[in-house]
Design a protein around this motif. Structure first.
Motif, PDB file in Angstrom:
ATOM      1  N   HIS A  16     -62.473  59.997  28.254  1.00  0.00           N
ATOM      2  CA  HIS A  16     -62.407  60.982  29.326  1.00  0.00           C
ATOM      3  C   HIS A  16     -62.716  62.367  28.766  1.00  0.00           C
ATOM      4  O   HIS A  16     -62.175  62.762  27.734  1.00  0.00           O
ATOM      5  N   LEU A  17     -63.595  63.099  29.452  1.00  0.00           N
ATOM      6  CA  LEU A  17     -63.948  64.452  29.073  1.00  0.00           C
ATOM      7  C   LEU A  17     -63.528  65.408  30.176  1.00  0.00           C
ATOM      8  O   LEU A  17     -63.744  65.131  31.354  1.00  0.00           O
ATOM      9  N   ILE A  18     -62.927  66.531  29.800  1.00  0.00           N
ATOM     10  CA  ILE A  18     -62.544  67.542  30.771  1.00  0.00           C
ATOM     11  C   ILE A  18     -63.108  68.873  30.303  1.00  0.00           C
ATOM     12  O   ILE A  18     -62.844  69.312  29.179  1.00  0.00           O
ATOM     13  N   TYR A  19     -63.914  69.502  31.146  1.00  0.00           N
ATOM     14  CA  TYR A  19     -64.469  70.814  30.859  1.00  0.00           C
ATOM     15  C   TYR A  19     -64.217  71.695  32.066  1.00  0.00           C
ATOM     16  O   TYR A  19     -64.797  71.477  33.129  1.00  0.00           O
ATOM     17  N   LYS A  20     -63.324  72.652  31.892  1.00  0.00           N
ATOM     18  CA  LYS A  20     -62.881  73.525  32.987  1.00  0.00           C
ATOM     19  C   LYS A  20     -62.391  72.649  34.140  1.00  0.00           C
ATOM     20  O   LYS A  20     -61.445  71.901  33.979  1.00  0.00           O
ATOM     21  N   GLU A  21     -63.036  72.698  35.302  1.00  0.00           N
ATOM     22  CA  GLU A  21     -62.604  71.888  36.434  1.00  0.00           C
ATOM     23  C   GLU A  21     -63.384  70.581  36.559  1.00  0.00           C
ATOM     24  O   GLU A  21     -63.066  69.744  37.389  1.00  0.00           O
ATOM     25  N   CYS A  22     -64.406  70.414  35.761  1.00  0.00           N
ATOM     26  CA  CYS A  22     -65.239  69.207  35.833  1.00  0.00           C
ATOM     27  C   CYS A  22     -64.657  68.120  34.936  1.00  0.00           C
ATOM     28  O   CYS A  22     -64.289  68.369  33.806  1.00  0.00           O
ATOM     29  N   GLN A  23     -64.604  66.903  35.465  1.00  0.00           N
ATOM     30  CA  GLN A  23     -64.147  65.765  34.690  1.00  0.00           C
ATOM     31  C   GLN A  23     -65.242  64.712  34.671  1.00  0.00           C
ATOM     32  O   GLN A  23     -65.884  64.449  35.682  1.00  0.00           O
ATOM     33  N   SER A  24     -65.447  64.137  33.517  1.00  0.00           N
ATOM     34  CA  SER A  24     -66.438  63.069  33.380  1.00  0.00           C
ATOM     35  C   SER A  24     -65.907  62.044  32.391  1.00  0.00           C
ATOM     36  O   SER A  24     -64.855  62.213  31.800  1.00  0.00           O
ATOM     37  N   GLU A  26     -67.356  59.231  29.244  1.00  0.00           N
ATOM     38  CA  GLU A  26     -68.426  58.692  28.400  1.00  0.00           C
ATOM     39  C   GLU A  26     -68.077  57.268  28.017  1.00  0.00           C
ATOM     40  O   GLU A  26     -66.940  56.982  27.652  1.00  0.00           O
ATOM     41  N   TRP A  48     -69.601  60.460  36.567  1.00  0.00           N
ATOM     42  CA  TRP A  48     -69.011  61.578  37.302  1.00  0.00           C
ATOM     43  C   TRP A  48     -68.442  61.066  38.613  1.00  0.00           C
ATOM     44  O   TRP A  48     -68.851  60.025  39.119  1.00  0.00           O
ATOM     45  N   TYR A  76     -78.435  67.893  23.378  1.00  0.00           N
ATOM     46  CA  TYR A  76     -77.522  67.164  22.507  1.00  0.00           C
ATOM     47  C   TYR A  76     -78.158  67.078  21.124  1.00  0.00           C
ATOM     48  O   TYR A  76     -79.025  66.264  20.885  1.00  0.00           O
TER      49      TYR A  76
END
Length: 96
Positions: A16-24, A26, A48, A76
């Motif tokens: 699980h990746l969390i960047y600010k309010e966005c969650q995704s 991998e 997403w 990347y």
């Protein structure tokens, strides 16, 4: 855009990746081995939205999936030149 469709096997648990309010999420997957021995046959899927919950609810490691999405490697900078696939559609491949 590089629209593509793959049949893949899930080889690792999702991250699980969390960047600010966005969650995704991998997920490492593997597709059938190419003919060349030195070629890579692994992809990283980026999920997403609703696909994250669906993946956790219905799929697990060692499952086969049909993935439709966009290939990307821009932005990347990895030593292994890892390719990522942004998932647009996700389907089960073999129902046992």
């Amino acid at each position: 855009m590089n629209h593509s469709i793959f049949v893949v096997k899930v080889i690792e648990k999702p991250v699980h990746l969390i960047y600010k309010e966005c969650q995704s999420m991998e997920i490492k997957v593997k597709f059938p081995a190419p003919r060349q021995k030195d070629s890579s046959n692994e992809l990283t899927l980026l999920l997403w939205g609703d696909y994250k919950g669906d993946f956790i609810k219905y799929y697990k490691t060692q499952d086969y999936l049909i993935i439709e999405g966009t290939l990307t490697s821009k932005g990347y900078a990895n030593e292994e030149n890892e390719v990522k696939l942004i998932v647009k559609k996700l389907y089960p491949f073999l129902l046992i």
